[in-house]
Motif scaffolding. Structure first.
Motif, PDB file in Angstrom:
ATOM      1  N   ASP A 116      48.883  80.093  53.496  1.00 51.16           N
ATOM      2  CA  ASP A 116      47.482  80.358  53.867  1.00 51.16           C
ATOM      3  C   ASP A 116      47.120  81.834  53.760  1.00 51.16           C
ATOM      4  OD1 ASP A 116      47.154  77.732  54.438  1.00 51.16           O
ATOM      5  OD2 ASP A 116      47.390  77.937  56.607  1.00 51.16           O
ATOM      6  N   ASN A 117      48.116  82.696  53.967  1.00 50.11           N
ATOM      7  CA  ASN A 117      47.851  84.134  54.049  1.00 50.11           C
ATOM      8  C   ASN A 117      49.103  84.863  53.566  1.00 50.11           C
ATOM      9  OD1 ASN A 117      47.384  86.764  54.734  1.00 50.11           O
ATOM     10  ND2 ASN A 117      47.010  86.387  56.908  1.00 50.11           N
ATOM     11  N   ALA A 155      50.910  85.966  59.425  1.00 48.81           N
ATOM     12  CA  ALA A 155      49.747  85.538  60.207  1.00 48.81           C
ATOM     13  C   ALA A 155      49.159  84.321  59.512  1.00 48.81           C
ATOM     14  CB  ALA A 155      48.714  86.657  60.288  1.00 48.81           C
ATOM     15  N   ASP A 156      48.648  83.382  60.301  1.00 45.34           N
ATOM     16  CA  ASP A 156      48.049  82.203  59.680  1.00 45.34           C
ATOM     17  C   ASP A 156      46.586  82.485  59.321  1.00 45.34           C
ATOM     18  OD1 ASP A 156      46.577  81.923  61.988  1.00 45.34           O
ATOM     19  OD2 ASP A 156      47.637  80.138  62.710  1.00 45.34           O
ATOM     20  N   ALA A 157      45.908  81.462  58.843  1.00 40.72           N
ATOM     21  CA  ALA A 157      44.532  81.659  58.370  1.00 40.72           C
ATOM     22  C   ALA A 157      43.601  82.063  59.509  1.00 40.72           C
ATOM     23  CB  ALA A 157      44.043  80.376  57.702  1.00 40.72           C
ATOM     24  N   ALA A 158      43.992  81.755  60.758  1.00 41.18           N
ATOM     25  CA  ALA A 158      43.157  82.119  61.909  1.00 41.18           C
ATOM     26  C   ALA A 158      43.631  83.429  62.547  1.00 41.18           C
ATOM     27  CB  ALA A 158      43.191  80.993  62.937  1.00 41.18           C
TER      28      ALA A 158
END
Ligand SMILES: Cc1cc2nc3c(=O)[nH]c(=O)nc-3n(C[C@H](O)[C@H](O)[C@H](O)COP(=O)(O)O)c2cc1C
Length: 235
Positions: free
Chosen positions: A111-112, A74-77
């Motif tokens: 990012d994650n 999953a990305d930062a969002a």
């Protein structure tokens, strides 16, 4: 006959294929293979050991490509994505896979670092699910993984830009030819963004399917003391 993507009626075209999609899906068997037994009481204390046992068993049972796993990131969002890749190693530190750090999944992991791996081996009705934190290995270890890849796989990684839009297949083939020539001239050449990641697990679940749906699920949870706690889960 016009196809109605959301419609429920069947027509001649659908009947020729065996009826509406939902009926065709329902008729496909699952857990149809020779399901092995799994006694969770005699499972080893370490999930890596059990994974190694299950992987060897899958290879012996002729499971095709049992080292292919799905990686979810999953990305930062919190936008979730997943894709299949090849398992490169399993050991005390976790499950390793390799990819480009510049690819969408590589950027997600930067990012994650939270990620999940899973696999399903249909001939033996077994699923393994792993969640944890993925970290890049050293550039030296990543380079060693790169150099162990086939010439075609190295050339593709050297071209780079994985998952970026491309103008044409012909242009990509020219880029590949250039990359092959560079690798032939310098066999030690390494694509700088090629990265071996290791997912350090905090949960590992072993799922043994059963024809009567009395599936056996054994979850290993990492404790703060560095040991593993084993829990049976309802199917
Ligand atoms: C069986 C199989 C094995 C694959 N192995 C890898 C792999 O080891 N590393 C990799 O980067 N992509 C691998 N891919 C391609 C990925 O599924 C994916 O298309 C690609 O890495 C781009 O993913 P991304 O856009 O999410 O970064 C494999 C695909 C399949 C179907």
């Amino acid at each position: 006959m016009e196809r109605d993507p959301g419609g429920a009626e069947s027509g001649p075209a659908q009947d020729a294929l065996g009826g509406p999609m939902r009926d065709r899906l329902r008729r496909i068997p699952v857990f149809a293979g020779a399901i092995p037994s799994f006694d969770p009481d005699s499972a080893p204390e370490d999930p890596v050991e059990l994974f190694a046992q299950w992987l060897d068993h899958a290879v012996d049972a002729g499971v095709p490509e049992p080292h292919v796993m799905n990686l979810a990131t999953a990305d930062a969002a919190d936008r979730v994505d997943s894709r299949f890749l090849i398992l490169k190693d399993v050991g005390p530190h976790g499950w390793s896979f390799a990819t480009s750090a510049q690819s969408p999944k590589g950027r997600d992991l930067k990012d994650n670092a939270r990620a999940a791996l899973s696999c399903y081996w249909p001939p033996v009705g077994r699923q393994v699910r792993i969640t944890g934190t993925a970290a890049p290995e050293s550039s030296r270890t990543s380079a060693a993984d790169f150099l162990a890849r086939s010439p075609d796989a190295r050339a593709e990684a050297l071209v780079g830009g994985q998952s970026a839009p491309m103008d044409s297949v012909a242009r990509h083939e020219r880029e590949l030819a250039e990359a092959r020539a560079r690798l032939a001239a310098d066999p030690e050449l390494v694509a700088p963004e090629w990265t071996l990641y290791t997912l350090r697990p905090d949960y590992v679940e072993f799922w043994q399917g059963a024809k009567d749906r009395n599936h056996i699920r054994l979850r290993y949870t990492a404790t703060s003391a560095g040991a593993w706690e084993r829990t049976l889960l309802r199917p």
